[in-house]
Design a protein around this motif. Sequence first.
Motif, PDB file in Angstrom:
ATOM      1  N   ALA A 167      -1.171 -30.306 -16.746  1.00 39.52           N
ATOM      2  CA  ALA A 167      -0.652 -31.331 -15.848  1.00 39.52           C
ATOM      3  C   ALA A 167      -0.915 -30.937 -14.390  1.00 39.52           C
ATOM      4  N   GLY A 168      -1.536 -31.851 -13.659  1.00 45.41           N
ATOM      5  CA  GLY A 168      -1.739 -31.638 -12.233  1.00 45.41           C
ATOM      6  C   GLY A 168      -2.793 -30.610 -11.852  1.00 45.41           C
ATOM      7  N   ALA A 169      -3.524 -30.090 -12.837  1.00 40.64           N
ATOM      8  CA  ALA A 169      -4.506 -29.028 -12.553  1.00 40.64           C
ATOM      9  C   ALA A 169      -5.652 -29.530 -11.673  1.00 40.64           C
ATOM     10  N   ILE A 170      -6.174 -30.694 -12.025  1.00 43.59           N
ATOM     11  CA  ILE A 170      -7.307 -31.213 -11.249  1.00 43.59           C
ATOM     12  C   ILE A 170      -6.835 -31.580  -9.843  1.00 43.59           C
ATOM     13  N   ALA A 171      -5.674 -32.200  -9.738  1.00 44.71           N
ATOM     14  CA  ALA A 171      -5.114 -32.572  -8.431  1.00 44.71           C
ATOM     15  C   ALA A 171      -4.917 -31.332  -7.563  1.00 44.71           C
ATOM     16  N   GLY A 173      10.171 -29.048 -17.834  1.00 44.51           N
ATOM     17  CA  GLY A 173       9.800 -30.139 -18.737  1.00 44.51           C
ATOM     18  C   GLY A 173      10.327 -29.885 -20.145  1.00 44.51           C
ATOM     19  N   LYS A 174      10.188 -28.637 -20.581  1.00 45.22           N
ATOM     20  CA  LYS A 174      10.652 -28.291 -21.934  1.00 45.22           C
ATOM     21  C   LYS A 174      12.161 -28.477 -22.067  1.00 45.22           C
ATOM     22  N   LEU A 175      12.890 -28.090 -21.038  1.00 45.64           N
ATOM     23  CA  LEU A 175      14.350 -28.248 -21.079  1.00 45.64           C
ATOM     24  C   LEU A 175      14.722 -29.723 -21.099  1.00 45.64           C
ATOM     25  N   LEU A 192       5.286 -29.234 -24.386  1.00 46.83           N
ATOM     26  CA  LEU A 192       6.675 -29.402 -23.983  1.00 46.83           C
ATOM     27  C   LEU A 192       7.676 -29.166 -25.109  1.00 46.83           C
ATOM     28  N   ASP A 193       7.198 -29.087 -26.358  1.00 43.90           N
ATOM     29  CA  ASP A 193       8.131 -28.813 -27.456  1.00 43.90           C
ATOM     30  C   ASP A 193       8.184 -27.310 -27.748  1.00 43.90           C
TER      31      ASP A 193
END
Lengths: 279, 292
Positions: free
Chosen positions: A119-123, B115-117, B275-276
């Motif tokens: 998530a958000g790596a490219i950004a 996110g996981k929480l 996330l799990d």
Amino acid sequence: ALGKGRLTEDVLESLEEKLLAADIGIETAQAILEGVRKRARGGDVTPDQLLEWLAEEAKGLLPELPPASTLARHGSKPYVILFVGVNGAGKTTSVAKIAHRLVAEGNKVLLAACDTFRAGAIAQLETWAERAGVEIVRHQDGSDAAAVAFDAYAAAKARGHDVLLIDTAGRLHTKDNLMEELRKLVRVLRKHDPALPHETLLVIDGNTGQNALPQFRGFGSVTDLTGLIITKLDGTAKGGALLTLSREFGAPVRWIGVGEGLDDLIPFDREAFARGLFS
Amino acid sequence: QLTDKLDNVFRRLRGQHQITEENVSESLREVRVALLAADVHFQTVKEFIAAVKAKALGAEVLASVSPGQMIVKILHDEMVTLLGGQSEEPRFAGSPPVGILMMGLQGSGKTTASGKLAMLLRDKWHRKPLLVACDVYRPAAIEQLKVLGAQLGVPVYDEGLGDPVRIAKNGLQAAREQGCDTVIFDTAGRLQIDDDLMIELEKIQAAVKPSERFFVADAMTGQEAVNVAKTFNDRLDFTGVILTKMDGDARGGAALSVKSVTGKPVRYVGTGEKLDALELFHPDRMASRILG
Ligand SMILES: Nc1nc2c(ncn2[C@@H]2O[C@H](COP(=O)(O)OP(=O)(O)OP(=O)(O)O)[C@@H](O)[C@H]2O)c(=O)[nH]1
Ligand SMILES: Nc1nc2c(ncn2[C@@H]2O[C@H](COP(=O)(O)OP(=O)(O)OP(=O)(O)O)[C@@H](O)[C@H]2O)c(=O)[nH]1
Ligand SMILES: [Mg+2]
Ligand SMILES: [Mg+2]
């Protein structure tokens, strides 16, 4: 030990703890202490002398390398550098720092956003590209990392870039499928030229303890590691696992990360690093 | 394996079916090497070994086990006790919105753990979490949290680049307004020696008074885990530890050192990037992992 005195068991024990505290690991620590014991030859020593010897023994374990900034003065154009390492080590930030340095040295640099997963790596890399004033090749989130690498090389060649820096997703060396993905990226790159990548830099978090060795072994089994970057040494960790990496694999450490900004990268210096272990 | 190494010690020394000062000391030398290789802090190793020695010397060797096995059992039991004895999950009790503050060094896994929480709170505890983006420094950190929120269908409160303390306060208020009963504050990674950023964290804490404060630590952290954890604990009094990247092969000795020096329990472990991938911390499983 306060004044001048014999190298007693107590003194050796406190020296060993100093070595362990720097993440040097018990085996390398004992090898260093053996070296110090030999130098003392049963005579009297001062604490300053001991620290001097410790630093010398540690320095002796570190490789003598040509200066890292010979990076881009290489025949090939584009010169391709691949960045790999476990999650959160500091790869993306290090790519930005190296780009910044190369630009200052007059190179035309291109970045390849090959972390297509996180998530958000490219950004994140795009923001750095903007700050460093360099171009970036990217696809969609979730696209094929090898395809991005392939396209980036073609773009670098077509546009006359001097250096191509490839940022990859963090991955644990224990994950076979992710290591296979890395192998595939290298294979695909080699469709352009079997000599690629010209460099592969393993990025290791300076807080890492003895896991640095399995990391080096794991990534080393996928592709030839031409250099190491040890990050986050602006913190209190000393990065002593590097000594064992050097001792066992002659690990070629090139750069040290000392902060979160573009300028926070310094060339590895054996003397400074060895002294820093015991400060 | 440690049991084999210890059995060899007893084989080498005479009187191999009896626990003596000599073979215990020799065994514990092997244990020390194993624990240091597992990244347990050298001071914690010292204390642990002393405790085990006392128990081992007082122990009777059962006929059915080797002395090596006996010592390993004492080691294991002692380590399980030191690690907290048994799993104990936080209850997230308190009048809503219950606050959870994430803290730790750069790259330790805070944002992912946030996110996981959120997922755990929603799916296991049937709560309605809100994620708050207090990292205004790292490029695209807010974007990262927003993507995770979107993946989960969990709302994310952010103000773009601004004052993290104000963002936290406003985030708490937003939770009340949106009827969210739990708020997770993701913060920027920081060095424990960065006084400005530590003060910022203290201010966030004072402003939103989170009932859970999680120190997020990377399982591959070496000896410095103790100094880092101690400072975060002295200044923020965290309530629990989340040990991340346990899906790798790092032995995770930092868990023992951190627990022993702060007294704070490890609550969860991160076991992957998805996330799990968050599990309850199990002292017995961790003890086996550290002992190797
Ligand atoms: N203090 C300090 N922080 C650093 C250094 N290098 C990187 N960081 C920080 O460490 C965190 C992780 O850095 P990234 O560059 O995202 O690490 P990464 O290896 O690309 O992470 P993944 O792609 O998720 O595997 C960020 O908060 C960086 O700012 C350093 O030398 N010193
Ligand atoms: N394999 C694995 N990777 C993890 C785990 N937890 C986090 N990560 C990865 O570790 C890297 C860093 O995670 P982040 O959540 O960005 O870490 P952070 O603490 O928020 O980083 P900063 O905000 O820069 O301090 C990312 O690549 C995550 O996907 C885990 O339990 N296992
Ligand atoms: Mg990255
Ligand atoms: Mg984060």
